[in-house]
Design a protein around this motif. Structure first.
Motif, PDB file in Angstrom:
ATOM      1  N   ASN A   1       0.813  -1.218   0.000  1.00  0.00           N
ATOM      2  CA  ASN A   1       0.000   0.000   0.000  1.00  0.00           C
ATOM      3  C   ASN A   1       0.845   1.265   0.000  1.00  0.00           C
ATOM      4  O   ASN A   1       0.479   2.253  -0.646  1.00  0.00           O
ATOM      5  CB  ASN A   1      -0.985  -0.035   1.174  1.00  0.00           C
TER       6      ASN A   1
ATOM      7  N   THR B   1       3.695   1.626  -1.471  1.00  0.00           N
ATOM      8  CA  THR B   1       4.168   1.780  -2.850  1.00  0.00           C
ATOM      9  C   THR B   1       3.062   2.294  -3.753  1.00  0.00           C
ATOM     10  O   THR B   1       3.272   3.211  -4.556  1.00  0.00           O
ATOM     11  CB  THR B   1       4.714   0.444  -3.375  1.00  0.00           C
ATOM     12  N   LEU B   2       1.865   1.730  -3.623  1.00  0.00           N
ATOM     13  CA  LEU B   2       0.740   2.182  -4.451  1.00  0.00           C
ATOM     14  C   LEU B   2       0.391   3.631  -4.167  1.00  0.00           C
ATOM     15  O   LEU B   2       0.089   4.400  -5.089  1.00  0.00           O
ATOM     16  CB  LEU B   2      -0.472   1.274  -4.224  1.00  0.00           C
ATOM     17  N   MET B   3       0.442   4.051  -2.900  1.00  0.00           N
ATOM     18  CA  MET B   3       0.167   5.448  -2.548  1.00  0.00           C
ATOM     19  C   MET B   3       1.193   6.380  -3.182  1.00  0.00           C
ATOM     20  O   MET B   3       0.841   7.463  -3.666  1.00  0.00           O
ATOM     21  CB  MET B   3       0.139   5.633  -1.039  1.00  0.00           C
TER      22      MET B   3
ATOM     23  N   GLU C   1      -7.394   3.599   0.405  1.00  0.00           N
ATOM     24  CA  GLU C   1      -6.672   4.870   0.558  1.00  0.00           C
ATOM     25  C   GLU C   1      -5.449   4.990  -0.352  1.00  0.00           C
ATOM     26  O   GLU C   1      -4.744   5.991  -0.301  1.00  0.00           O
ATOM     27  CB  GLU C   1      -6.227   5.063   2.013  1.00  0.00           C
ATOM     28  N   THR C   2      -5.176   3.990  -1.174  1.00  0.00           N
ATOM     29  CA  THR C   2      -3.993   4.065  -2.034  1.00  0.00           C
ATOM     30  C   THR C   2      -4.100   5.175  -3.067  1.00  0.00           C
ATOM     31  O   THR C   2      -3.094   5.674  -3.542  1.00  0.00           O
ATOM     32  CB  THR C   2      -3.753   2.737  -2.777  1.00  0.00           C
TER      33      THR C   2
ATOM     34  N   ILE D   1      -5.124  -4.803  -0.435  1.00  0.00           N
ATOM     35  CA  ILE D   1      -5.060  -3.466  -1.021  1.00  0.00           C
ATOM     36  C   ILE D   1      -6.071  -2.568  -0.293  1.00  0.00           C
ATOM     37  O   ILE D   1      -7.233  -2.926  -0.160  1.00  0.00           O
ATOM     38  CB  ILE D   1      -5.404  -3.504  -2.527  1.00  0.00           C
ATOM     39  N   GLN D   2      -5.619  -1.402   0.154  1.00  0.00           N
ATOM     40  CA  GLN D   2      -6.492  -0.466   0.859  1.00  0.00           C
ATOM     41  C   GLN D   2      -7.069   0.564  -0.115  1.00  0.00           C
ATOM     42  O   GLN D   2      -6.419   0.946  -1.085  1.00  0.00           O
ATOM     43  CB  GLN D   2      -5.705   0.256   1.958  1.00  0.00           C
TER      44      GLN D   2
END
Length: 100
Positions: free
Chosen positions: A42, A44-46, A73-74, A70-71
């Motif tokens: 997460n 990294t995705l953010m 908030e990403t 996966i959250q």
């Protein structure tokens, strides 16, 4: 025939993502395979969403442990997910923009 251009870089997060933003155009495809169960998915995705390194129609493919979800908030939209044993492969895109 089709010709594709690719570049493979071995970089750490988040410095690597900042480097990519400075050095390259937004990416059509980003494959992420962080160490399992280290709480890096997460984060990294953010960073990918925040620094806008994904092209408008681009996709992120992330391989991760099924224990690390996966959250929302990403800042990316989870569009598909496949399970292979204890491994998940998640497919994401940019969140649709809100326009009046």
């Amino acid at each position: 025939g089709c010709h594709f251009h690719g570049t493979v870089l071995k970089l750490t997060i988040p410095q690597g993502i900042k480097f990519l933003r400075r050095r390259f155009q937004p990416f059509d495809l980003i494959f992420v395979d962080p160490p399992y169960d280290r709480r890096l998915v997460n984060i990294t995705l953010m960073a990918i969403a925040r620094l806008k390194i994904l092209a408008l129609q681009g996709r992120v493919v992330v391989e991760h442990s099924s224990r690390e979800r996966i959250q929302e908030e990403t800042g990316l939209d989870l569009i598909d997910q496949r399970k292979y044993g204890q491994t998940l492969v998640s497919f994401l895109k940019e969140l649709p923009s809100i326009q009046d």
